[in-house]
Design a protein around this motif. Structure first.
Motif, PDB file in Angstrom:
ATOM      1  N   GLY A 220       0.813  -1.213   0.000  1.00  0.00           N
ATOM      2  CA  GLY A 220       0.000   0.000   0.000  1.00  0.00           C
ATOM      3  C   GLY A 220       0.847   1.263   0.000  1.00  0.00           C
ATOM      4  N   TYR A 221       1.868   1.302   0.842  1.00  0.00           N
ATOM      5  CA  TYR A 221       2.699   2.511   0.920  1.00  0.00           C
ATOM      6  C   TYR A 221       3.541   2.705  -0.342  1.00  0.00           C
ATOM      7  CZ  TYR A 221       1.351   2.893   5.803  1.00  0.00           C
ATOM      8  OH  TYR A 221       0.625   3.038   6.960  1.00  0.00           O
ATOM      9  N   VAL A 222       4.049   1.605  -0.893  1.00  0.00           N
ATOM     10  CA  VAL A 222       4.821   1.724  -2.136  1.00  0.00           C
ATOM     11  C   VAL A 222       3.921   2.188  -3.279  1.00  0.00           C
ATOM     12  CG1 VAL A 222       6.123   0.430  -3.881  1.00  0.00           C
ATOM     13  CG2 VAL A 222       6.574   0.044  -1.447  1.00  0.00           C
TER      14      VAL A 222
ATOM     15  N   TRP B  63       3.083   5.821  -2.944  1.00  0.00           N
ATOM     16  CA  TRP B  63       4.246   6.648  -3.301  1.00  0.00           C
ATOM     17  C   TRP B  63       4.371   6.795  -4.812  1.00  0.00           C
ATOM     18  CZ3 TRP B  63       9.167   4.305  -5.017  1.00  0.00           C
ATOM     19  CH2 TRP B  63      10.158   5.254  -5.239  1.00  0.00           C
ATOM     20  N   ILE B  64       4.259   5.694  -5.538  1.00  0.00           N
ATOM     21  CA  ILE B  64       4.364   5.751  -7.001  1.00  0.00           C
ATOM     22  C   ILE B  64       3.184   6.518  -7.590  1.00  0.00           C
ATOM     23  CG2 ILE B  64       4.404   4.362  -9.105  1.00  0.00           C
ATOM     24  CD1 ILE B  64       5.752   2.137  -7.454  1.00  0.00           C
ATOM     25  N   LYS B  65       2.006   6.301  -7.031  1.00  0.00           N
ATOM     26  CA  LYS B  65       0.805   6.974  -7.549  1.00  0.00           C
ATOM     27  C   LYS B  65       0.920   8.490  -7.466  1.00  0.00           C
ATOM     28  CE  LYS B  65      -3.093   7.045  -5.203  1.00  0.00           C
ATOM     29  NZ  LYS B  65      -4.380   6.684  -4.557  1.00  0.00           N
ATOM     30  N   ASN B  66       1.674   8.983  -6.498  1.00  0.00           N
ATOM     31  CA  ASN B  66       1.804  10.431  -6.303  1.00  0.00           C
ATOM     32  C   ASN B  66       2.947  11.053  -7.101  1.00  0.00           C
ATOM     33  OD1 ASN B  66      -0.357  10.529  -4.533  1.00  0.00           O
ATOM     34  ND2 ASN B  66       0.912  10.128  -2.738  1.00  0.00           N
ATOM     35  N   TRP B  67       3.609  10.252  -7.943  1.00  0.00           N
ATOM     36  CA  TRP B  67       4.648  10.823  -8.794  1.00  0.00           C
ATOM     37  C   TRP B  67       4.051  11.847  -9.767  1.00  0.00           C
ATOM     38  CZ3 TRP B  67       7.815   5.958 -10.726  1.00  0.00           C
ATOM     39  CH2 TRP B  67       8.544   5.438  -9.643  1.00  0.00           C
ATOM     40  N   SER B  68       4.838  12.851 -10.069  1.00  0.00           N
ATOM     41  CA  SER B  68       4.445  13.810 -11.117  1.00  0.00           C
ATOM     42  C   SER B  68       4.908  13.268 -12.458  1.00  0.00           C
ATOM     43  CB  SER B  68       5.093  15.185 -10.855  1.00  0.00           C
ATOM     44  OG  SER B  68       4.603  15.751  -9.674  1.00  0.00           O
TER      45      SER B  68
ATOM     46  N   PRO C 250      -3.037   8.512 -17.644  1.00  0.00           N
ATOM     47  CA  PRO C 250      -4.082   7.471 -17.731  1.00  0.00           C
ATOM     48  C   PRO C 250      -3.554   6.060 -17.521  1.00  0.00           C
ATOM     49  CG  PRO C 250      -4.296   9.046 -19.532  1.00  0.00           C
ATOM     50  CD  PRO C 250      -2.991   9.329 -18.864  1.00  0.00           C
ATOM     51  N   MET C 251      -2.259   5.828 -17.774  1.00  0.00           N
ATOM     52  CA  MET C 251      -1.689   4.494 -17.603  1.00  0.00           C
ATOM     53  C   MET C 251      -1.246   4.210 -16.181  1.00  0.00           C
ATOM     54  SD  MET C 251       0.591   3.978 -21.049  1.00  0.00           S
ATOM     55  CE  MET C 251       1.536   5.489 -20.875  1.00  0.00           C
ATOM     56  N   MET C 252      -1.199   5.229 -15.352  1.00  0.00           N
ATOM     57  CA  MET C 252      -0.682   5.053 -13.994  1.00  0.00           C
ATOM     58  C   MET C 252      -1.466   4.024 -13.176  1.00  0.00           C
ATOM     59  SD  MET C 252       2.111   6.821 -13.372  1.00  0.00           S
ATOM     60  CE  MET C 252       2.172   7.204 -11.622  1.00  0.00           C
ATOM     61  N   PRO C 253      -2.801   4.146 -13.039  1.00  0.00           N
ATOM     62  CA  PRO C 253      -3.506   3.229 -12.125  1.00  0.00           C
ATOM     63  C   PRO C 253      -3.595   1.794 -12.612  1.00  0.00           C
ATOM     64  CG  PRO C 253      -5.070   4.695 -13.204  1.00  0.00           C
ATOM     65  CD  PRO C 253      -3.712   5.173 -13.587  1.00  0.00           C
ATOM     66  N   VAL C 254      -3.582   1.580 -13.942  1.00  0.00           N
ATOM     67  CA  VAL C 254      -3.809   0.223 -14.450  1.00  0.00           C
ATOM     68  C   VAL C 254      -2.538  -0.469 -14.938  1.00  0.00           C
ATOM     69  CG1 VAL C 254      -6.194   0.678 -15.101  1.00  0.00           C
ATOM     70  CG2 VAL C 254      -4.365   1.124 -16.750  1.00  0.00           C
ATOM     71  N   LEU C 255      -1.475   0.274 -15.127  1.00  0.00           N
ATOM     72  CA  LEU C 255      -0.260  -0.328 -15.673  1.00  0.00           C
ATOM     73  C   LEU C 255       0.969   0.005 -14.830  1.00  0.00           C
ATOM     74  CD1 LEU C 255       1.346  -1.825 -17.858  1.00  0.00           C
ATOM     75  CD2 LEU C 255       1.402   0.317 -19.176  1.00  0.00           C
ATOM     76  N   ILE C 256       1.293   1.270 -14.753  1.00  0.00           N
ATOM     77  CA  ILE C 256       2.575   1.662 -14.171  1.00  0.00           C
ATOM     78  C   ILE C 256       2.620   1.405 -12.664  1.00  0.00           C
ATOM     79  CG2 ILE C 256       4.124   3.614 -13.744  1.00  0.00           C
ATOM     80  CD1 ILE C 256       3.213   4.710 -16.480  1.00  0.00           C
ATOM     81  N   VAL C 257       1.614   1.865 -11.940  1.00  0.00           N
ATOM     82  CA  VAL C 257       1.638   1.697 -10.481  1.00  0.00           C
ATOM     83  C   VAL C 257       1.617   0.218 -10.082  1.00  0.00           C
ATOM     84  CG1 VAL C 257       0.458   2.181  -8.300  1.00  0.00           C
ATOM     85  CG2 VAL C 257       0.610   3.962 -10.059  1.00  0.00           C
TER      86      VAL C 257
ATOM     87  N   LEU D 238       5.110  -1.556 -11.330  1.00  0.00           N
ATOM     88  CA  LEU D 238       6.280  -1.084 -10.601  1.00  0.00           C
ATOM     89  C   LEU D 238       6.218  -1.487  -9.123  1.00  0.00           C
ATOM     90  CD1 LEU D 238       7.099   2.494 -11.961  1.00  0.00           C
ATOM     91  CD2 LEU D 238       8.382   0.374 -12.269  1.00  0.00           C
ATOM     92  N   THR D 239       5.019  -1.406  -8.554  1.00  0.00           N
ATOM     93  CA  THR D 239       4.867  -1.809  -7.154  1.00  0.00           C
ATOM     94  C   THR D 239       5.254  -3.269  -6.973  1.00  0.00           C
ATOM     95  OG1 THR D 239       3.086  -0.217  -6.776  1.00  0.00           O
ATOM     96  CG2 THR D 239       3.246  -2.052  -5.236  1.00  0.00           C
TER      97      THR D 239
END
Length: 383
Positions: free
Chosen positions: A139-141, A144-149, A156-163, A166-167
């Motif tokens: 959850g914390y990792v 942290w990634i979700k809050n990257w700029s 749009p790719m952050m919640p379904v792919l990148i986060v 990478l987590t």
């Protein structure tokens, strides 16, 4: 530590508690389904070569019930970790939380990881304790990634792919080589200890679990005891669950009995609470005791803790089991000894009733109203 730092620390600990309770609340239905179906499978299964119920005969009713039950108890641990991560990082934490928590339960994977880092153990997986720690880490990792700029076209790719990806890439080595094997070894040691409990040790563990269940009647201490017992069901250890369920049923029933036999010691409106308290108690809803505890915590809370400790200690010492994690009176037939299960409830409830009746003074209108106001502030904080 300054008052500001202390307040910040307290707020953070409260948030951690809420995150863990979120995971527990999503896990409980899986435990309930798994425990009840597995118990029903054992109930209809023929006796195997070792004298125990055999649910392995493919095509039988016992086999299908056992498969459903086993699946529920297997999946409950990853669900726990997944929703702890979800509570911290929202949807991006859900998938890696599930996968990492499932990974830490795989004994053969942890054995291989143990060989890499030079530790022996991990055959049975890390259990629900591993899932709790993993859920927090994921959850914390993920948060942290979700809050990257990031650039707008990547957002749009952050919640379904990148986060999620990478987590999982970051936490997997930590889960396997740092958390997994040590927690699995500790879990195996705890399991072995509980399997060998007898005599005074069983009494002590039962009394501790019982007192915890009654202390805050559905609050965090109560939930720690409950999750501890429910998690052990997956290891085939069901005596603590019986003790916890009995302890959770005693407070409303015991206080209702006290109210019935000594109505002059309670406010008139409490009599209606007593009627519902019997129903709530037999339904394993400990919160039925809260009105009494709110009105007079100094006398009521010790009374219910002692009664619950007595009932739970009796259950543990006699080896009473309960494979279902919820249901109260409705799942008593699933116990290894329904009569002893009920006897422990009755004896613990009578102890609570006797103590509460002896300790409480006669109710006085003005004093009772003031006491209730003060107690409301002292006893607030249940779930």
């Amino acid at each position: 530590m300054s008052s500001k730092a202390e307040s910040k620390m307290r707020s953070h600990l409260t948030k951690v508690k809420e995150d863990l309770m979120t995971g527990v609340s999503y896990m409980i239905p899986f435990v309930t389904i798994g425990g009840i179906f597995l118990a029903l499978g054992f109930a209809v299964a023929p006796t195997g070569p070792n004298g125990a119920p055999d649910t392995s005969q493919v095509g039988t009713l016992a086999y299908f019930l056992g498969q459903i039950g086993g699946l529920g108890l297997t999946i409950m641990v990853p669900i726990l970790g997944a929703y702890v991560a979800y509570a911290i990082a929202d949807r991006p934490g859900l998938a890696p939380g599930f996968l990492a928590s499932y990974l830490i339960q795989q004994g053969e994977v942890l054995v291989a990881a143990g060989e890499v880092i030079g530790l022996q153990g991990g055959e049975a997986g890390a259990g629900y304790l591993g899932a709790l720690v993993t859920g927090l880490l994921v959850g914390y990792v993920a948060r942290w990634i979700k809050n990257w700029s990031v650039p707008d076209f990547i957002q749009p790719m952050m919640p379904v792919l990148i986060v999620p990806v990478l987590t999982m890439a970051i936490v997997s080595p930590v889960v396997l080589f740092v958390l997994g094997v040590p927690v699995a070894i500790a879990n195996a040691g705890l399991t072995a200890y509980l399997e060998g409990l007898q005599g005074s040790q069983a009494l002590l563990v039962g009394a501790l679990l019982g007192a915890m269940m009654a202390f805050d009647m559905g609050g965090p201490v109560n939930k720690v005891a409950y999750v501890f017992a429910a998690g052990l069901i997956t290891e085939g250890i069901t005596q603590p669950m019986a003790a916890v369920m009995i302890a959770g049923m005693i407070p409303p029933i015991g206080l209702a009995i006290s109210n019935f036999i000594a109505p002059h010691k309670y406010a008139e409106e409490m009599y209606e609470n007593a009627k519902s308290g019997i129903v709530l108690g037999f339904s394993f809803i400990t919160e039925g005791a809260i009105p009494y505890a709110s009105a007079d915590p100094i006398r009521v809370i010790p009374s219910i803790m002692v009664g619950s400790a007595v009932g739970a200690a009796m259950s543990m010492s006699l080896g009473v089991t309960m494979p279902a994690p919820h249901g109260g009176i409705f799942v008593v037939p699933l116990s290894s000894n329904p009569l002893l299960f009920l006897a422990a409830i009755v004896i613990g409830s009578l102890v609570t009733a006797a103590l509460a009746t002896v300790l409480k003074p006669d109710y006085e209108e003005g004093v009772g109203a003031a006491g209730g106001a003060e107690a409301g502030a002292a006893a607030g904080g249940d779930d």
